[in-house]
Design a protein around this motif. Structure first.
Motif, mmCIF file in Angstrom:
data_model
loop_
_atom_site.group_PDB
_atom_site.id
_atom_site.type_symbol
_atom_site.label_atom_id
_atom_site.label_comp_id
_atom_site.label_asym_id
_atom_site.label_seq_id
_atom_site.Cartn_x
_atom_site.Cartn_y
_atom_site.Cartn_z
ATOM 1 N N ASN A 162 32.043 1.239 -42.693
ATOM 2 C CA ASN A 162 33.344 1.136 -43.352
ATOM 3 C C ASN A 162 34.335 2.195 -42.852
ATOM 4 O O ASN A 162 35.178 2.670 -43.606
ATOM 5 C CB ASN A 162 33.187 1.220 -44.869
ATOM 6 N N ALA A 163 34.241 2.536 -41.595
ATOM 7 C CA ALA A 163 35.097 3.581 -41.024
ATOM 8 C C ALA A 163 36.574 3.222 -41.132
ATOM 9 O O ALA A 163 37.405 4.099 -41.403
ATOM 10 C CB ALA A 163 34.722 3.845 -39.567
ATOM 11 N N GLU A 164 36.922 1.958 -40.953
ATOM 12 C CA GLU A 164 38.332 1.560 -41.030
ATOM 13 C C GLU A 164 38.843 1.640 -42.458
ATOM 14 O O GLU A 164 39.959 2.084 -42.698
ATOM 15 C CB GLU A 164 38.526 0.149 -40.456
ATOM 16 N N ARG A 165 38.040 1.224 -43.416
ATOM 17 C CA ARG A 165 38.453 1.309 -44.836
ATOM 18 C C ARG A 165 38.663 2.767 -45.228
ATOM 19 O O ARG A 165 39.638 3.109 -45.897
ATOM 20 C CB ARG A 165 37.395 0.659 -45.727
ATOM 21 N N VAL A 166 37.775 3.652 -44.803
ATOM 22 C CA VAL A 166 37.924 5.079 -45.099
ATOM 23 C C VAL A 166 39.206 5.611 -44.463
ATOM 24 O O VAL A 166 39.950 6.366 -45.084
ATOM 25 C CB VAL A 166 36.679 5.872 -44.635
ATOM 26 N N HIS A 167 39.481 5.178 -43.243
ATOM 27 C CA HIS A 167 40.706 5.590 -42.560
ATOM 28 C C HIS A 167 41.934 5.160 -43.365
ATOM 29 O O HIS A 167 42.883 5.938 -43.546
ATOM 30 C CB HIS A 167 40.736 4.991 -41.153
ATOM 31 N N GLN A 168 41.940 3.944 -43.851
ATOM 32 C CA GLN A 168 43.059 3.447 -44.665
ATOM 33 C C GLN A 168 43.217 4.265 -45.953
ATOM 34 O O GLN A 168 44.328 4.612 -46.346
ATOM 35 C CB GLN A 168 42.860 1.971 -44.997
ATOM 36 N N ASP A 169 42.082 4.578 -46.587
ATOM 37 C CA ASP A 169 42.134 5.377 -47.816
ATOM 38 C C ASP A 169 42.693 6.773 -47.541
ATOM 39 O O ASP A 169 43.503 7.295 -48.317
ATOM 40 C CB ASP A 169 40.745 5.496 -48.449
ATOM 41 N N LEU A 170 42.274 7.371 -46.454
ATOM 42 C CA LEU A 170 42.764 8.709 -46.117
ATOM 43 C C LEU A 170 44.250 8.679 -45.752
ATOM 44 O O LEU A 170 44.998 9.601 -46.107
ATOM 45 C CB LEU A 170 41.933 9.318 -44.990
ATOM 46 N N ASN A 171 44.682 7.618 -45.082
ATOM 47 C CA ASN A 171 46.116 7.471 -44.802
ATOM 48 C C ASN A 171 46.907 7.339 -46.095
ATOM 49 O O ASN A 171 48.027 7.851 -46.206
ATOM 50 C CB ASN A 171 46.382 6.266 -43.898
ATOM 51 N N ALA A 172 46.324 6.669 -47.076
ATOM 52 C CA ALA A 172 46.987 6.530 -48.375
ATOM 53 C C ALA A 172 47.114 7.895 -49.051
ATOM 54 O O ALA A 172 48.130 8.169 -49.704
ATOM 55 C CB ALA A 172 46.204 5.556 -49.261
ATOM 56 N N PHE A 173 46.107 8.764 -48.885
ATOM 57 C CA PHE A 173 46.202 10.121 -49.437
ATOM 58 C C PHE A 173 47.349 10.895 -48.794
ATOM 59 O O PHE A 173 48.104 11.585 -49.482
ATOM 60 C CB PHE A 173 44.903 10.909 -49.221
ATOM 61 N N LEU A 174 47.473 10.766 -47.481
ATOM 62 C CA LEU A 174 48.565 11.458 -46.792
ATOM 63 C C LEU A 174 49.917 10.952 -47.276
ATOM 64 O O LEU A 174 50.841 11.743 -47.507
ATOM 65 C CB LEU A 174 48.442 11.293 -45.271
ATOM 66 N N ALA A 175 50.036 9.648 -47.436
ATOM 67 C CA ALA A 175 51.290 9.073 -47.927
ATOM 68 C C ALA A 175 51.582 9.545 -49.349
ATOM 69 O O ALA A 175 52.718 9.913 -49.668
ATOM 70 C CB ALA A 175 51.230 7.551 -47.874
ATOM 71 N N LEU A 176 50.566 9.564 -50.188
ATOM 72 C CA LEU A 176 50.725 10.019 -51.569
ATOM 73 C C LEU A 176 51.130 11.488 -51.609
ATOM 74 O O LEU A 176 52.010 11.887 -52.368
ATOM 75 C CB LEU A 176 49.437 9.797 -52.358
ATOM 76 N N ARG A 177 50.510 12.295 -50.771
ATOM 77 C CA ARG A 177 50.853 13.720 -50.720
ATOM 78 C C ARG A 177 52.309 13.909 -50.311
ATOM 79 O O ARG A 177 53.004 14.761 -50.841
ATOM 80 C CB ARG A 177 49.947 14.456 -49.734
ATOM 81 N N ASN A 178 52.783 13.094 -49.379
ATOM 82 C CA ASN A 178 54.174 13.198 -48.946
ATOM 83 C C ASN A 178 55.143 12.736 -50.033
ATOM 84 O O ASN A 178 56.219 13.303 -50.185
ATOM 85 C CB ASN A 178 54.399 12.412 -47.660
ATOM 86 N N GLU A 179 54.765 11.706 -50.773
ATOM 87 C CA GLU A 179 55.615 11.176 -51.842
ATOM 88 C C GLU A 179 55.590 12.050 -53.084
ATOM 89 O O GLU A 179 56.611 12.285 -53.712
ATOM 90 C CB GLU A 179 55.173 9.760 -52.220
ATOM 91 N N ASP A 180 54.385 12.497 -53.448
ATOM 92 C CA ASP A 180 54.220 13.264 -54.690
ATOM 93 C C ASP A 180 53.093 14.281 -54.519
ATOM 94 O O ASP A 180 51.923 13.967 -54.759
ATOM 95 C CB ASP A 180 53.910 12.307 -55.844
ATOM 96 N N PRO A 181 53.425 15.490 -54.096
ATOM 97 C CA PRO A 181 52.394 16.493 -53.840
ATOM 98 C C PRO A 181 51.711 17.033 -55.104
ATOM 99 O O PRO A 181 50.771 17.812 -55.016
ATOM 100 C CB PRO A 181 53.147 17.615 -53.113
#
Length: 182
Positions: free
Chosen positions: A23-42
């Motif tokens: 599930n390497a791609e799913r994990v990658h997507q989840d981690l990208n979502a964390f980066l986006a969330l951090r940028n939107e709302d730290p």
């Protein structure tokens, strides 16, 4: 520099586990979502890194907010980072994981600095040449810096290829100054 080494170590461990789990791609997507969330709302990361919040509260937060939405491997990984006091490294770990994931898929990112914006044909030709030489799919990360006067500077991992006019003029100047002192 220590933070980078720590981030790579954790990202490598997570990437290895994700590959084994398929599930390497799913994990990658989840981690990208964390980066986006951090940028939107730290605020969420501030909560997780705060020393005033104990680990049990952080675990409960991860379970309530993230576990329903992310791969179970990611939820467990977040709790591990909290337990090890490394949750502050999460953004860098996400970036390192992304780099490893792209490399695994045959993608490389190459930074290109030019004196002006690259025209469509120039960008396309450069990407094709770099793809042919590297044998990988190339993503160009473009930056404009008029100070280089002309030419380009390429950044790839730890390598820099400087073919700028500024660099050529400096080399020529150094050579002329060295010959004067003979």
């Amino acid at each position: 520099m220590l933070d980078v080494a720590v981030a790579r170590k954790y990202a490598r461990a997570l990437f290895s586990a994700a590959l084994k789990a398929g599930n390497a791609e799913r994990v990658h997507q989840d981690l990208n979502a964390f980066l986006a969330l951090r940028n939107e709302d730290p605020a969420f990361l501030n909560f997780l890194v705060s020393p005033q919040v104990d680990s049990a509260q952080k675990h409960a937060f991860i379970k309530a907010v993230f576990d329903p939405k992310v791969d179970p491997l990611v939820g467990g990984f977040l709790r591990l980072l909290v337990d090890k006091g490394r949750i502050v490294n999460l953004p860098r770990i996400c970036e390192e994981y992304g780099r490893m994931s792209e490399e695994h898929r045959g993608i490389i990112r190459i930074g290109v600095i030019s004196a002006g914006p690259l025209e469509g044909d120039q960008e396309k030709k450069l990407a094709e040449i770099l793809a042919r030489r590297s044998g990988r799919q190339v993503i160009l990360e473009k930056k404009v810096d008029p100070a280089i006067i002309g030419g380009i500077i390429l950044h790839y991992q730890d390598r820099i290829i400087d073919r700028s006019i500024r660099r050529g003029l400096k080399t020529m100047s150094d050579a002329l100054l060295a010959s004067r002192s003979l």
